[in-house]
Write a protein that holds these residues in place. Structure first.
Motif, PDB file in Angstrom:
ATOM      1  N   VAL A   1      11.115  -2.542  24.972  1.00  7.40           N
ATOM      2  CA  VAL A   1      11.158  -3.949  24.590  1.00  7.40           C
ATOM      3  C   VAL A   1       9.749  -4.536  24.707  1.00  7.40           C
ATOM      4  O   VAL A   1       9.087  -4.343  25.727  1.00  7.40           O
ATOM      5  CB  VAL A   1      12.131  -4.725  25.501  1.00  7.40           C
TER       6      VAL A   1
ATOM      7  N   CYS B   1      10.184 -11.625  20.824  1.00  8.89           N
ATOM      8  CA  CYS B   1      10.698 -10.407  21.448  1.00  8.89           C
ATOM      9  C   CYS B   1      11.070  -9.391  20.368  1.00  8.89           C
ATOM     10  O   CYS B   1      11.747  -9.733  19.391  1.00  8.89           O
ATOM     11  CB  CYS B   1      11.929 -10.746  22.289  1.00  8.89           C
TER      12      CYS B   1
ATOM     13  N   PRO C   1      13.152  -5.803  20.147  1.00  9.48           N
ATOM     14  CA  PRO C   1      14.031  -4.974  20.977  1.00  9.48           C
ATOM     15  C   PRO C   1      13.639  -3.505  20.951  1.00  9.48           C
ATOM     16  O   PRO C   1      12.871  -3.061  20.100  1.00  9.48           O
ATOM     17  CB  PRO C   1      15.403  -5.179  20.333  1.00  9.48           C
TER      18      PRO C   1
ATOM     19  N   VAL D   1      19.979  -9.029  21.598  1.00  7.60           N
ATOM     20  CA  VAL D   1      18.878  -9.539  22.413  1.00  7.60           C
ATOM     21  C   VAL D   1      19.383 -10.672  23.290  1.00  7.60           C
ATOM     22  O   VAL D   1      20.062 -11.581  22.814  1.00  7.60           O
ATOM     23  CB  VAL D   1      17.731 -10.043  21.516  1.00  7.60           C
TER      24      VAL D   1
ATOM     25  N   GLN E   1      17.558 -14.981  15.766  1.00  6.37           N
ATOM     26  CA  GLN E   1      17.422 -13.526  15.638  1.00  6.37           C
ATOM     27  C   GLN E   1      17.225 -13.199  14.162  1.00  6.37           C
ATOM     28  O   GLN E   1      17.906 -13.751  13.294  1.00  6.37           O
ATOM     29  CB  GLN E   1      18.643 -12.786  16.177  1.00  6.37           C
TER      30      GLN E   1
ATOM     31  N   SER F   1      14.655  -8.546  15.876  1.00  2.00           N
ATOM     32  CA  SER F   1      13.727  -9.249  16.741  1.00  2.00           C
ATOM     33  C   SER F   1      14.213 -10.683  16.943  1.00  2.00           C
ATOM     34  O   SER F   1      15.088 -11.165  16.203  1.00  2.00           O
ATOM     35  CB  SER F   1      12.316  -9.231  16.165  1.00  2.00           C
ATOM     36  N   SER F   2      13.653 -11.349  17.956  1.00  2.00           N
ATOM     37  CA  SER F   2      14.187 -12.656  18.323  1.00  2.00           C
ATOM     38  C   SER F   2      13.078 -13.589  18.769  1.00  2.00           C
ATOM     39  O   SER F   2      12.006 -13.153  19.194  1.00  2.00           O
ATOM     40  CB  SER F   2      15.216 -12.493  19.447  1.00  2.00           C
TER      41      SER F   2
ATOM     42  N   CYS G   1      13.043 -11.094  28.025  1.00  2.00           N
ATOM     43  CA  CYS G   1      13.907 -10.685  26.923  1.00  2.00           C
ATOM     44  C   CYS G   1      14.505  -9.331  27.300  1.00  2.00           C
ATOM     45  O   CYS G   1      13.808  -8.477  27.859  1.00  2.00           O
ATOM     46  CB  CYS G   1      13.078 -10.580  25.645  1.00  2.00           C
TER      47      CYS G   1
ATOM     48  N   SER H   1      17.103  -6.161  25.681  1.00  2.00           N
ATOM     49  CA  SER H   1      17.840  -5.678  24.512  1.00  2.00           C
ATOM     50  C   SER H   1      18.884  -4.653  24.936  1.00  2.00           C
ATOM     51  O   SER H   1      18.774  -4.034  26.003  1.00  2.00           O
ATOM     52  CB  SER H   1      16.887  -5.088  23.469  1.00  2.00           C
TER      53      SER H   1
END
Lengths: 110, 111
Positions: B4, B23, B25, B32, B68, B73-74, B91, B93
């Motif tokens: 991550v 973030c 994952p 996430v 997201q 990804s977030s 974060c 995942s």
């Protein structure tokens, strides 16, 4: 309310002095209990997942055990590099979030 | 296999400003979760994203929002920053129901 309590808050051991960290939990239907190691200013590093009472897992000098009310992280003959904060967390059945305890700060003296 | 990842590493903002944290994952993970960790405390759950939707939310105000993307990804957005928002933002995942793996975190300081 789901809750995790860790003890002691802090622990100082001499190198080679074995001990145990405690994690008491209250949760509605345990889906998993997790142990993480966290170094200062960094993200938690995964150690173990336990799913049911009686389960045990080992990794190097660490061994995690689980009962219906608590979990123990046993550390055997620790070394200075084992110094860190150890976090316990639980996940309830049907829930996505993980609930963490405040952690135990472990310091191993050379 | 990259774990991550989070960016930025550190961030300094003033009260009232807005911030976006990012973030990516772990490879193969589609879910996430975001956590806030104050000094000396355990991480506190903010929310979780799956299939681009917020699936569960912790006890945080609406100033905290997220997104997201199709590549999993977030982003975490915090509006109207308060001094009390200073913390390490983590974060994690996962590929449910498996274990959550955490990134290195973003240290946010609000002055």
């Amino acid at each position: 309310e789901d809750q995790v309590t860790q003890s002691p808050e802090a622990l100082r051991l001499q190198e080679g002095e074995s001990s145990s960290l405690n994690c008491s939990y209250t949760v509605s239907g345990l889906r998993g209990l997790f142990w993480y190691r966290q170094d200062p200013g960094k993200g938690p590093e995964f150690l173990f997942t336990l799913y049911s009472a009686g389960e045990e897992k080992e990794k190097e000098r660490l061994k995690a055990t689980l009962t219906k009310k608590e979990s123990f992280l046993h550390i055997t003959a620790p070394k200075p590099e084992d110094s860190a904060t150890y976090l316990c967390a639980v996940q309830a059945g049907g829930d996505d979030k993980i609930i963490f305890g405040k952690g135990t700060r472990l310091h191993i003296l050379p | 296999d990259a774990g991550v990842t989070q960016s930025p590493t550190h961030l300094i903002k003033t009260r009232g400003q807005q911030v976006t944290l990012r973030c990516s994952p772990k490879s193969g993970h589609d879910t996430v979760s975001w956590y806030q960790q104050a000094l000396g405390q355990g991480p506190q759950f903010i929310f979780q994203y799956y299939e681009e939707e917020e699936r569960q939310r912790g006890n945080f105000p609406d100033r905290f929002s997220g997104h997201q993307f199709p590549n999993y990804s977030s982003e975490l957005n915090v509006n109207a920053l308060l001094l009390g928002d200073s913390a390490l933002y983590l974060c994690a995942s996962s590929l449910p129901p498996d274990t959550q793996y955490f990134g290195p975190g973003t240290r946010l300081t609000v002055l």
